[in-house]
Design a protein around this motif. Structure first.
Motif, mmCIF file in Angstrom:
data_model
loop_
_atom_site.group_PDB
_atom_site.id
_atom_site.type_symbol
_atom_site.label_atom_id
_atom_site.label_comp_id
_atom_site.label_asym_id
_atom_site.label_seq_id
_atom_site.Cartn_x
_atom_site.Cartn_y
_atom_site.Cartn_z
ATOM 1 N N SER A 268 0.828 -1.201 0.000
ATOM 2 C CA SER A 268 0.000 0.000 0.000
ATOM 3 C C SER A 268 0.860 1.248 0.000
ATOM 4 O O SER A 268 2.083 1.170 0.107
ATOM 5 C CB SER A 268 -0.932 0.007 1.225
ATOM 6 N N ASN A 269 0.219 2.402 -0.128
ATOM 7 C CA ASN A 269 0.935 3.668 -0.157
ATOM 8 C C ASN A 269 1.249 4.155 1.245
ATOM 9 O O ASN A 269 0.636 5.099 1.752
ATOM 10 C CB ASN A 269 0.113 4.714 -0.915
ATOM 11 N N ARG A 270 2.205 3.519 1.849
ATOM 12 C CA ARG A 270 2.659 3.926 3.181
ATOM 13 C C ARG A 270 4.111 3.504 3.356
ATOM 14 O O ARG A 270 4.635 2.668 2.619
ATOM 15 C CB ARG A 270 1.788 3.307 4.279
ATOM 16 N N THR A 271 4.752 4.096 4.356
ATOM 17 C CA THR A 271 6.104 3.702 4.704
ATOM 18 C C THR A 271 6.081 2.357 5.418
ATOM 19 O O THR A 271 5.165 2.072 6.193
ATOM 20 C CB THR A 271 6.735 4.757 5.627
ATOM 21 N N GLN A 272 7.075 1.550 5.165
ATOM 22 C CA GLN A 272 7.150 0.261 5.847
ATOM 23 C C GLN A 272 7.375 0.475 7.342
ATOM 24 O O GLN A 272 8.199 1.284 7.755
ATOM 25 C CB GLN A 272 8.278 -0.584 5.280
ATOM 26 N N VAL A 273 6.620 -0.243 8.150
ATOM 27 C CA VAL A 273 6.800 -0.203 9.601
ATOM 28 C C VAL A 273 7.920 -1.179 9.954
ATOM 29 O O VAL A 273 7.842 -2.364 9.609
ATOM 30 C CB VAL A 273 5.505 -0.595 10.343
ATOM 31 N N PRO A 274 8.982 -0.708 10.612
ATOM 32 C CA PRO A 274 10.103 -1.605 10.916
ATOM 33 C C PRO A 274 9.761 -2.568 12.047
ATOM 34 O O PRO A 274 8.750 -2.404 12.735
ATOM 35 C CB PRO A 274 11.200 -0.622 11.347
ATOM 36 N N ALA A 275 10.594 -3.576 12.220
ATOM 37 C CA ALA A 275 10.467 -4.454 13.378
ATOM 38 C C ALA A 275 10.611 -3.611 14.639
ATOM 39 O O ALA A 275 11.470 -2.733 14.719
ATOM 40 C CB ALA A 275 11.535 -5.541 13.332
ATOM 41 N N CYS A 276 9.746 -3.849 15.616
ATOM 42 C CA CYS A 276 9.679 -2.969 16.793
ATOM 43 C C CYS A 276 9.699 -3.753 18.095
ATOM 44 O O CYS A 276 9.274 -4.916 18.159
ATOM 45 C CB CYS A 276 8.401 -2.135 16.748
ATOM 46 N N ASN A 277 10.208 -3.091 19.121
ATOM 47 C CA ASN A 277 10.059 -3.546 20.495
ATOM 48 C C ASN A 277 9.017 -2.667 21.169
ATOM 49 O O ASN A 277 9.015 -1.442 20.981
ATOM 50 C CB ASN A 277 11.389 -3.450 21.249
ATOM 51 N N MET A 278 8.138 -3.280 21.938
ATOM 52 C CA MET A 278 7.052 -2.538 22.564
ATOM 53 C C MET A 278 7.012 -2.795 24.062
ATOM 54 O O MET A 278 7.287 -3.902 24.521
ATOM 55 C CB MET A 278 5.712 -2.928 21.932
ATOM 56 N N LYS A 279 6.664 -1.751 24.780
ATOM 57 C CA LYS A 279 6.428 -1.850 26.222
ATOM 58 C C LYS A 279 4.971 -1.517 26.486
ATOM 59 O O LYS A 279 4.527 -0.420 26.178
ATOM 60 C CB LYS A 279 7.341 -0.892 26.986
ATOM 61 N N LEU A 280 4.264 -2.463 27.035
ATOM 62 C CA LEU A 280 2.835 -2.284 27.309
ATOM 63 C C LEU A 280 2.609 -2.161 28.812
ATOM 64 O O LEU A 280 3.132 -2.957 29.589
ATOM 65 C CB LEU A 280 2.044 -3.464 26.753
ATOM 66 N N LYS A 281 1.848 -1.153 29.190
ATOM 67 C CA LYS A 281 1.491 -0.941 30.590
ATOM 68 C C LYS A 281 -0.030 -0.842 30.682
ATOM 69 O O LYS A 281 -0.665 -0.256 29.812
ATOM 70 C CB LYS A 281 2.157 0.318 31.134
ATOM 71 N N TYR A 282 -0.566 -1.384 31.761
ATOM 72 C CA TYR A 282 -2.027 -1.526 31.848
ATOM 73 C C TYR A 282 -2.517 -1.220 33.252
ATOM 74 O O TYR A 282 -1.871 -1.558 34.251
ATOM 75 C CB TYR A 282 -2.426 -2.946 31.453
ATOM 76 N N ALA A 283 -3.659 -0.557 33.326
ATOM 77 C CA ALA A 283 -4.362 -0.350 34.590
ATOM 78 C C ALA A 283 -5.847 -0.555 34.333
ATOM 79 O O ALA A 283 -6.387 0.012 33.380
ATOM 80 C CB ALA A 283 -4.102 1.052 35.148
ATOM 81 N N PRO A 284 -6.529 -1.369 35.124
ATOM 82 C CA PRO A 284 -7.948 -1.612 34.877
ATOM 83 C C PRO A 284 -8.812 -0.368 35.027
ATOM 84 O O PRO A 284 -9.874 -0.260 34.426
ATOM 85 C CB PRO A 284 -8.312 -2.689 35.904
ATOM 86 N N TYR A 285 -8.314 0.605 35.823
ATOM 87 C CA TYR A 285 -9.139 1.790 36.102
ATOM 88 C C TYR A 285 -8.237 2.924 36.559
ATOM 89 O O TYR A 285 -7.367 2.755 37.417
ATOM 90 C CB TYR A 285 -10.150 1.447 37.200
#
Length: 351
Positions: A268-285
Motif C-alpha cells: 500500500s501507499n505507506r512507509t514500511q513499519v520496521p520491526a519494533c520492540n514494545m512496552k505495554l502498561k495496563y491499569a484496569p481503572y
C-alpha cells in the motif's frame, strides 16, 4: 477665491512605512493558508511578501474520493470515514481553494493568484511558499475507527522511518461533574488480570497498535513531496481535528529523511513499519483530573528494534521524555500514572 488642497501628509499610508521584516512578523502570526491567500490579494507588496512567511497552517476541512469533485465532498457530520488517508493525495482543499478561486494577481496581469490550485493537493498549494520553516497540517478526522466511548490517541516521531510512537487507549471513558465520586472499582494488584488474555483484551490492544502504526506510516509516506519541495522546513506536524493522532518531524529528522531512501510498503501507499520492540502498561481503572475516569487504560511505547532503526538511535531518557510529553491535559496525567505500572515486553515484525 481660496482653493482647498488635500493635505499630502494624509495621503501617506502609514502601513507602508513599516519595514518588510515587521510585516513578515505580522504575517507569520496569521499562519492560516486561507487567510494568507486573502492577504496576497491586498497589494503588490503583500503579494510578494506572503510567499516568504515561515509559519503556515493548512486545515483540510473536506475530503473527496479519487474521482469525485467538490460537489461530492464527504459530509463530515456523517459517521467517520475510515479510509481517509487512502485518498489523501486526491484531497480537494475546497474550503482552502474557494477564497482564492477568482483572485487575480494585483499587478493587473490577470493571471490567477495561485495557479497551482488547479491540482487540488496540499503539496501544490504549499509550493507558493518558498521559506516555510514550521508547517502544521490538520486532517478533518482521525484515521482509526473506534466504538463509541473508546479512547484511542497516538503520537509518532519519524525521520526516514519510525523513531518513536506512543499509544494511549481505554475501553471506556466515564465523565462526571468535577467533585462527583466514581463507582468504586475492584481491587487492583498491579498486575494484568488473567481475563485480559482470555476475553480479547490483549487482542484489542494489538489491533489498536497495528491500526495506529498503519495510520502513522501512511501519513508519513504522503508527506514526501512536501518535504522535498521545502528544504527550509525545520518542523512538520500532521494532526487531525479529532486529536486522535499526531505525526511530528523535527529539523534533524527532516534532514535524515532527505538523506536516506524511504522504505515503502509493498502492499500500500505507506512507509514500511520496521520491526519494533514494545512496552505495554495496563491499569484496569484510572481516575483522571476533570471528573474523567478511564477503564482498561493502556499505554504502549514503541521503538524500532536495532535492526529496524535505520541507524538512528534515541536514548532511554529521550524516549521517556517523548512518552511523558506526548499528550496534554488529563491524558498527560494518565500517561504519568501508567508509566509507574508493571511493564510487559512485546516484539513485532516489520510490515
Amino acid at each position: 477665491m481660496a482653493r482647498i488642497h488635500a493635505d499630502p501628509v494624509l495621503e501617506v499610508d502609514q502601513f507602508d512605512r513599516l519595514p518588510d521584516s515587521l510585516v513578515l512578523v505580522i504575517l507569520n502570526n496569521v499562519e492560516d493558508v486561507r487567510s494568507l491567500g486573502r492577504c496576497s490579494a491586498v497589494s503588490k507588496r503583500f503579494y510578494g511578501l506572503v510567499p516568504l512567511v515561515h509559519d503556515v497552517y493548512v486545515k483540510i476541512d473536506r475530503v473527496v474520493t479519487v474521482d469525485g469533485d467538490a460537489e461530492d465532498t464527504l459530509n463530515l457530520s456523517s459517521p467517520k470515514p475510515r479510509n481517509i488517508l487512502s485518498h489523501f493525495l486526491k484531497m480537494m482543499l475546497f474550503t482552502i481553494i474557494k477564497p482564492f478561486h477568482n483572485m487575480r494577481s494585483p499587478n493587473g496581469a490577470g493571471r490567477p493568484l495561485f495557479p497551482q490550485l488547479a491540482q487540488h493537493s496540499p503539496a501544490q498549494v504549499l509550493r507558493n511558499f518558498t521559506h516555510i520553516r514550521n508547517l502544521r497540517v490538520e486532517l478533518p478526522s482521525g484515521d482509526v475507527g473506534t466504538e463509541e466511548g473508546v479512547l484511542l490517541k497516538w503520537r509518532a516521531e519519524y525521520g526516514s522511518t519510525l523513531q518513536n510512537c506512543v499509544i494511549l487507549g481505554g475501553t471506556q471513558v466515564d465523565r462526571k461533574p468535577v467533585g462527583a465520586e466514581h463507582e468504586p472499582y475492584a481491587e487492583d494488584n498491579g498486575s494484568m488480570p488473567e481475563s485480559f488474555y482470555t476475553n480479547g483484551g490483549l487482542k484489542l490492544r494489538v489491533v489498536w497498535t497495528i491500526s495506529s502504526l498503519i495510520a502513522a506510516s501512511t501519513r508519513h509516506y504522503l508527506l514526501r513531496s512536501i518535504i522535498k519541495d521545502h528544504p527550509t522546513l525545520t518542523s512538520l506536524v500532521l494532526t487531525d481535528a479529532d486529536g486522535q493522532g499526531t505525526l511530528s518531524m523535527r529539523a534533524e529528522q527532516l534532514k535524515e529523511f532527505r538523506e536516506n531512501q524511504l522504505s515503502a510498503s509493498a502492499c500500500s501507499n505507506r512507509t514500511q513499519v520496521p520491526a519494533c520492540n514494545m512496552k505495554l502498561k495496563y491499569a484496569p481503572y484510572l481516575e483522571l483530573p476533570g471528573g474523567i475516569a478511564l477503564q482498561g487504560a493502556t499505554l504502549v511505547a514503541i521503538k524500532p528494534s536495532p535492526e529496524g532503526s535505520n541507524g538512528s538511535h534515541t536514548s532511554r531518557k529521550e524516549t521517556d521524555a517523548f512518552v511523558s510529553g506526548a499528550f496534554d491535559g488529563p491524558f498527560k496525567f494518565a500517561v504519568k500514572a501508567l508509566m509507574k505500572r508493571r511493564t510487559y515486553l512485546l516484539e513485532m515484525n516489520g510490515f
